[in-house]
Design an enzyme around this catalytic site. Structure first.
Site, PDB file in Angstrom:
ATOM      1  N   THR A 100     -37.956 -16.985-134.268  1.00  0.00           N
ATOM      2  CA  THR A 100     -36.586 -17.499-134.380  1.00  0.00           C
ATOM      3  C   THR A 100     -36.180 -18.137-133.062  1.00  0.00           C
ATOM      4  O   THR A 100     -36.393 -17.569-131.995  1.00  0.00           O
ATOM      5  CB  THR A 100     -35.617 -16.351-134.755  1.00  0.00           C
ATOM      6  OG1 THR A 100     -36.100 -15.779-135.972  1.00  0.00           O
ATOM      7  CG2 THR A 100     -34.200 -16.843-134.918  1.00  0.00           C
ATOM      8  N   GLN A 127     -40.751 -28.461-111.715  1.00  0.00           N
ATOM      9  CA  GLN A 127     -39.915 -28.737-110.539  1.00  0.00           C
ATOM     10  C   GLN A 127     -39.306 -30.138-110.579  1.00  0.00           C
ATOM     11  O   GLN A 127     -38.365 -30.422-109.844  1.00  0.00           O
ATOM     12  CB  GLN A 127     -40.744 -28.615-109.244  1.00  0.00           C
ATOM     13  CG  GLN A 127     -41.076 -27.196-108.847  1.00  0.00           C
ATOM     14  CD  GLN A 127     -39.866 -26.370-108.436  1.00  0.00           C
ATOM     15  OE1 GLN A 127     -38.887 -26.888-107.901  1.00  0.00           O
ATOM     16  NE2 GLN A 127     -39.922 -25.079-108.694  1.00  0.00           N
ATOM     17  N   ALA A 149     -35.803 -24.801-118.334  1.00  0.00           N
ATOM     18  CA  ALA A 149     -34.368 -25.064-118.186  1.00  0.00           C
ATOM     19  C   ALA A 149     -33.768 -24.462-116.911  1.00  0.00           C
ATOM     20  O   ALA A 149     -32.876 -25.044-116.305  1.00  0.00           O
ATOM     21  CB  ALA A 149     -33.612 -24.536-119.406  1.00  0.00           C
ATOM     22  N   HIS A 150     -34.276 -23.287-116.493  1.00  0.00           N
ATOM     23  CA  HIS A 150     -33.601 -22.603-115.371  1.00  0.00           C
ATOM     24  C   HIS A 150     -33.828 -23.275-114.029  1.00  0.00           C
ATOM     25  O   HIS A 150     -33.223 -22.896-113.037  1.00  0.00           O
ATOM     26  CB  HIS A 150     -33.996 -21.126-115.317  1.00  0.00           C
ATOM     27  CG  HIS A 150     -35.384 -20.833-114.848  1.00  0.00           C
ATOM     28  ND1 HIS A 150     -35.645 -20.310-113.603  1.00  0.00           N
ATOM     29  CD2 HIS A 150     -36.589 -20.989-115.442  1.00  0.00           C
ATOM     30  CE1 HIS A 150     -36.952 -20.140-113.477  1.00  0.00           C
ATOM     31  NE2 HIS A 150     -37.548 -20.541-114.571  1.00  0.00           N
ATOM     32  N   ASN A 172     -44.040 -26.686-106.277  1.00  0.00           N
ATOM     33  CA  ASN A 172     -42.920 -25.758-106.135  1.00  0.00           C
ATOM     34  C   ASN A 172     -42.806 -25.133-104.746  1.00  0.00           C
ATOM     35  O   ASN A 172     -41.777 -24.599-104.401  1.00  0.00           O
ATOM     36  CB  ASN A 172     -42.999 -24.655-107.198  1.00  0.00           C
ATOM     37  CG  ASN A 172     -44.375 -24.058-107.323  1.00  0.00           C
ATOM     38  OD1 ASN A 172     -45.346 -24.760-107.620  1.00  0.00           O
ATOM     39  ND2 ASN A 172     -44.499 -22.780-107.086  1.00  0.00           N
ATOM     40  N   GLY A 191     -41.350 -22.339-118.689  1.00  0.00           N
ATOM     41  CA  GLY A 191     -42.362 -23.212-118.106  1.00  0.00           C
ATOM     42  C   GLY A 191     -43.763 -22.630-118.202  1.00  0.00           C
ATOM     43  O   GLY A 191     -44.726 -23.341-118.501  1.00  0.00           O
ATOM     44  N   SER A 192     -43.888 -21.326-117.979  1.00  0.00           N
ATOM     45  CA  SER A 192     -45.212 -20.702-118.011  1.00  0.00           C
ATOM     46  C   SER A 192     -45.838 -20.827-119.395  1.00  0.00           C
ATOM     47  O   SER A 192     -47.032 -21.120-119.520  1.00  0.00           O
ATOM     48  CB  SER A 192     -45.117 -19.220-117.630  1.00  0.00           C
ATOM     49  OG  SER A 192     -44.598 -19.077-116.334  1.00  0.00           O
ATOM     50  N   CYS A 212     -43.149 -15.890-107.211  1.00  0.00           N
ATOM     51  CA  CYS A 212     -44.054 -15.027-107.963  1.00  0.00           C
ATOM     52  C   CYS A 212     -45.029 -14.333-107.018  1.00  0.00           C
ATOM     53  O   CYS A 212     -45.639 -13.345-107.371  1.00  0.00           O
ATOM     54  CB  CYS A 212     -44.839 -15.838-108.974  1.00  0.00           C
ATOM     55  SG  CYS A 212     -43.941 -17.219-109.610  1.00  0.00           S
TER      56      CYS A 212
HETATM   57  C1  LIG Z   1     -40.985 -22.135-112.093  1.00  0.00           C
HETATM   58  C2  LIG Z   1     -42.225 -22.890-112.360  1.00  0.00           C
HETATM   59  C3  LIG Z   1     -43.058 -22.588-113.464  1.00  0.00           C
HETATM   60  C4  LIG Z   1     -42.790 -21.413-114.357  1.00  0.00           C
HETATM   61  O1  LIG Z   1     -41.669 -21.582-115.162  1.00  0.00           O
HETATM   62  P1  LIG Z   1     -40.985 -20.295-115.843  1.00  0.00           P
HETATM   63  O2  LIG Z   1     -39.882 -20.874-116.674  1.00  0.00           O
HETATM   64  O3  LIG Z   1     -40.488 -19.452-114.730  1.00  0.00           O
HETATM   65  O4  LIG Z   1     -42.027 -19.632-116.675  1.00  0.00           O
HETATM   66  C5  LIG Z   1     -44.168 -23.358-113.681  1.00  0.00           C
HETATM   67  N1  LIG Z   1     -44.469 -24.391-112.873  1.00  0.00           N
HETATM   68  C6  LIG Z   1     -43.714 -24.716-111.810  1.00  0.00           C
HETATM   69  C7  LIG Z   1     -44.096 -25.871-110.966  1.00  0.00           C
HETATM   70  C8  LIG Z   1     -42.580 -23.970-111.512  1.00  0.00           C
HETATM   71  O5  LIG Z   1     -41.836 -24.292-110.453  1.00  0.00           O
END
Ligand SMILES: *Cc1c(COP(=O)(O)O)cnc(C)c1O
Length: 393
Positions: free
Chosen positions: A236, A178, A199-200, A150, A72-73, A324
């Site tokens: 890759t 989120q 994905a996580h 979040n 996500g970052s 974080c």
């Molecule tokens: C967790 C989160 C991210 C960051 O995603 P990562 O996969 O951990 O880099 C960014 N934005 C929001 C709103 C999140 O909850």
């Protein structure tokens, strides 16, 4: 006693067994490089194609509008910095309560001569459309507003923001990390140009995500390298991760109505149970426009960090501020952003439920949390000294 309750699903989720099973062969027999010109390479290339179609379908996009990233970052960084590079500068509007991936990117751009407006939000964490419209200028190139927060779980009026941006000819990015897999998303109906996912956060693996870019809007490369992801995200591919993301998102969307029905009931029981039994406690974020599984609270006169330590001793995982942030003692920028004074923002607790949680977990949370808060308050000099003042407001 030794129960274990994971109530931090907004920080990350456990990989679903079906997702793990789908990923496994891509660590072993299907190990070919997707760029390879032989059958084991075609197998992994096809797996990526299939995952891309699944991710696209989940948000109403076309497969060729999905670019896989390392999470996500990365997607957030790419969206912001990519638009600035493409447009060769200009003015950006975002909010004060974005995730750090977005906020820090905005701050970095601001240091590099890009004009960035950090729009304030109301006490529930909502962006005002009128304020947004007022902030738009001739040279505004991008609006970036997260779909759901979040920390406090507030859902933004994304479709309205999308419509406004379309009318003004401004690009619209939303951090939907989120939201994806948790609430319905339709990038076309919502007029979204760019959207970030990870994905996580929906029972897929960590370290893989995606950026949706509307057709016709291909941002410049963020990772320069080989020809992967149409030459704009080199490296890759994380094949097992991408396969896992596709399966996880497809499942999350399929199970969404049933999951959300259950989660909303459990979340509301938690909110009611905690705010009604713990004095000087209240919910943060919007009372109804919120993510189905997340409830965040303020407990006056205590520190969120000490609540977490005590919860951990009874097997409960929760968080204060965002994950974080948990190494720093600064109060959460989101809680300050909704107007809370620093001393109150320190007493925050976020409980985020997911698919794995049960009613018994909620029972346990409701049984354990109120006495822990009371015990901490009894130990706190703040409680004795400040309580009378707090009572009056
Ligand atoms: C967790 C989160 C991210 C960051 O995603 P990562 O996969 O951990 O880099 C960014 N934005 C929001 C709103 C999140 O909850």
């Amino acid at each position: 006693m030794s129960r274990f309750v994971y109530a931090d699903n907004a920080a990350t989720t456990s990989v679903a067994p079906e997702v793990f099973e789908a990923m496994k062969p891509y660590f072993t027999e299907h190990f070919g490089n997707p760029s390879g010109h032989y059958s084991i390479g075609y197998t992994t290339k096809d797996a990526i194609t299939e995952a891309r179609a699944k991710v696209a379908a989940a948000i109403g996009a076309n497969a060729d509008e999905i670019y896989f990233t390392g999470g996500g970052s990365e997607a957030d960084n790419w969206a912001l910095k990519g638009v600035v590079e493409r447009k060769k500068g200009g003015h950006i509007i975002t909010t004060t309560i974005e995730h750090h991936a977005l906020l820090r990117s905005g701050e970095w751009l601001a240091k590099n001569n890009v004009d960035v407006t950090f729009l304030p939000v109301d006490e529930y964490g909502k962006v005002s459309l009128e304020e947004l419209e007022k902030a738009i200028r001739e040279d505004t190139i991008l609006v970036s507003v997260m779909m759901a927060n979040n920390e406090i779980a507030t859902i933004q009026p994304v479709a309205e923001i999308g419509a406004l941006c379309k009318e003004k000819g401004i690009l619209f990015h939303t951090d939907a990390v989120q939201a994806a897999g948790h609430i319905p998303i339709d990038v076309k109906a919502m007029n979204i140009d760019l959207l970030s996912m990870a994905a996580h956060k929906f029972r897929g693996p960590k370290g893989v995500g995606a950026l949706y870019m509307r057709k016709g809007l291909k941002l410049p490369a963020f990772i320069h390298g080989g020809g992967q992801e149409k030459g704009i995200r080199g490296g890759t591919e994380n094949v097992p991760g991408i396969v896992g993301m596709g399966v996880a998102l497809e499942m999350a969307v399929k199970n969404m109505p049933e999951n959300n029905d259950r989660l909303t009931k459990m979340r509301d029981r938690l909110i009611k149970g905690i705010t009604e039994t713990v004095p000087y406690s209240y919910l943060t974020g919007h009372p109804t426009d919120r993510l189905p599984g997340t409830a965040s609270f303020i407990f006056e006169c205590i520190e969120g960090e000490s609540i977490l330590l005590w919860l951990d001793m009874v097997g409960i995982c929760a968080s204060t501020g965002s994950a974080c942030d948990s190494d720093s003692l600064d109060p959460s920028h989101v809680l300050l952003g909704i107007g809370l004074p620093a001393e109150r923002a320190h007493g925050s607790l976020r409980l985020s439920l997911g698919e794995i949680n049960t009613e018994e977990d909620v029972d346990y949370l409701l049984e354990q949390i109120p006495p822990i808060i009371q015990r901490l308050r009894n130990m706190s000099p703040l409680w004795e000294n400040d309580k009378p003042k707090e009572v009056n407001n």
